[in-house]
Write a protein that holds these residues in place. Structure first.
Motif, short mmCIF file in Angstrom:
data_model
loop_
_atom_site.label_atom_id
_atom_site.label_comp_id
_atom_site.label_asym_id
_atom_site.label_seq_id
_atom_site.Cartn_x
_atom_site.Cartn_y
_atom_site.Cartn_z
N GLU A 6 49.07 -22.14 -28.81
CA GLU A 6 49.48 -22.78 -27.57
C GLU A 6 50.84 -22.26 -27.12
O GLU A 6 51.05 -22.02 -25.92
N LEU A 7 51.74 -22.09 -28.04
CA LEU A 7 53.07 -21.57 -27.71
C LEU A 7 52.95 -20.16 -27.13
O LEU A 7 53.58 -19.85 -26.11
N LYS A 8 52.12 -19.35 -27.73
CA LYS A 8 51.90 -17.99 -27.24
C LYS A 8 51.33 -18.02 -25.82
O LYS A 8 51.76 -17.25 -24.96
N MET A 9 50.38 -18.92 -25.57
CA MET A 9 49.79 -19.03 -24.23
C MET A 9 50.83 -19.44 -23.21
O MET A 9 50.87 -18.90 -22.10
N HIS A 10 51.71 -20.38 -23.55
CA HIS A 10 52.78 -20.81 -22.64
C HIS A 10 53.71 -19.65 -22.30
O HIS A 10 54.09 -19.45 -21.15
N VAL A 11 54.06 -18.87 -23.31
CA VAL A 11 54.96 -17.74 -23.11
C VAL A 11 54.29 -16.71 -22.20
O VAL A 11 54.89 -16.22 -21.23
N GLU A 12 53.04 -16.39 -22.49
CA GLU A 12 52.33 -15.39 -21.68
C GLU A 12 52.18 -15.86 -20.23
O GLU A 12 52.35 -15.08 -19.30
N ARG A 13 51.86 -17.13 -20.05
CA ARG A 13 51.70 -17.69 -18.71
C ARG A 13 53.02 -17.61 -17.94
O ARG A 13 53.06 -17.24 -16.77
N ALA A 14 54.12 -17.96 -18.62
CA ALA A 14 55.43 -17.91 -17.98
C ALA A 14 55.83 -16.48 -17.63
O ALA A 14 56.39 -16.23 -16.58
N GLU A 15 55.50 -15.55 -18.52
CA GLU A 15 55.83 -14.14 -18.24
C GLU A 15 55.04 -13.62 -17.05
O GLU A 15 55.58 -12.90 -16.21
N ARG A 16 53.76 -13.98 -16.96
CA ARG A 16 52.94 -13.53 -15.83
C ARG A 16 53.43 -14.13 -14.52
O ARG A 16 53.39 -13.49 -13.47
N ALA A 17 53.86 -15.37 -14.56
CA ALA A 17 54.30 -16.05 -13.35
C ALA A 17 55.71 -15.63 -12.95
O ALA A 17 56.20 -16.01 -11.90
N GLY A 18 56.38 -14.85 -13.79
CA GLY A 18 57.74 -14.41 -13.49
C GLY A 18 58.73 -15.55 -13.58
O GLY A 18 59.67 -15.65 -12.79
N ALA A 19 58.53 -16.43 -14.53
CA ALA A 19 59.40 -17.59 -14.69
C ALA A 19 60.82 -17.15 -15.00
O ALA A 19 61.04 -16.11 -15.62
N ASP A 20 61.74 -17.93 -14.55
CA ASP A 20 63.14 -17.67 -14.83
C ASP A 20 63.36 -17.73 -16.34
O ASP A 20 62.84 -18.61 -17.02
N GLU A 21 64.10 -16.81 -16.88
CA GLU A 21 64.31 -16.72 -18.33
C GLU A 21 64.93 -18.00 -18.89
O GLU A 21 64.57 -18.45 -19.97
N LEU A 22 65.82 -18.63 -18.16
CA LEU A 22 66.44 -19.85 -18.65
C LEU A 22 65.43 -20.99 -18.74
O LEU A 22 65.49 -21.78 -19.67
N ASP A 23 64.51 -21.07 -17.77
CA ASP A 23 63.47 -22.09 -17.83
C ASP A 23 62.59 -21.90 -19.06
O ASP A 23 62.24 -22.86 -19.73
N LEU A 24 62.25 -20.66 -19.34
CA LEU A 24 61.41 -20.34 -20.49
C LEU A 24 62.13 -20.70 -21.79
O LEU A 24 61.55 -21.33 -22.67
N VAL A 25 63.38 -20.35 -21.90
CA VAL A 25 64.15 -20.66 -23.10
C VAL A 25 64.26 -22.17 -23.27
O VAL A 25 64.09 -22.70 -24.37
N GLY A 26 64.51 -22.89 -22.18
CA GLY A 26 64.59 -24.35 -22.25
C GLY A 26 63.29 -24.97 -22.71
O GLY A 26 63.27 -25.88 -23.55
N ARG A 27 62.18 -24.47 -22.16
CA ARG A 27 60.87 -24.99 -22.54
C ARG A 27 60.57 -24.70 -24.01
O ARG A 27 60.06 -25.55 -24.73
N LEU A 28 60.91 -23.49 -24.46
CA LEU A 28 60.68 -23.15 -25.86
C LEU A 28 61.54 -24.01 -26.78
O LEU A 28 61.10 -24.43 -27.85
N ASP A 29 62.78 -24.29 -26.35
CA ASP A 29 63.65 -25.17 -27.13
C ASP A 29 63.04 -26.57 -27.24
O ASP A 29 63.08 -27.20 -28.30
#
Length: 81
Positions: A6-29
């Motif tokens: 699930e974590l991998k899927m979230h990361v891949e989805r965020a990367e495809r959508a061009g999510a802001d890096e800070l949002d991704l780091v916050g979500r992973l935290d």
């Protein structure tokens, strides 16, 4: 609890959508914090279950000894009759 998949899927989805890096780091935290909390709670529950199991073993031993005492008392009573 979030699995590795699930974590991998979230990361891949965020990367495809061009999510802001800070949002991704916050979500992973957040996911890491949640996983840590769940892990700690599971560890506490396992410790409690193991402690209860030890008590069950002690009770089973005590019940066996009481059965032995009852058998000896029955034997004594039968000799007295």
């Amino acid at each position: 609890m979030v699995s590795d998949e699930e974590l991998k899927m979230h990361v891949e989805r965020a990367e495809r959508a061009g999510a802001d890096e800070l949002d991704l780091v916050g979500r992973l935290d957040e996911m890491e914090s949640t996983a840590r909390c769940v892990h700690n709670e599971l560890a506490r529950r396992i410790e409690r279950a193991e402690a209860d199991s030890a008590d069950a073993v002690a009770l089973a031993d005590l019940a066996g000894r009481l059965d032995g005492i009852e058998e000896r008392l029955d034997a004594i009573e039968s000799r007295l009759d």
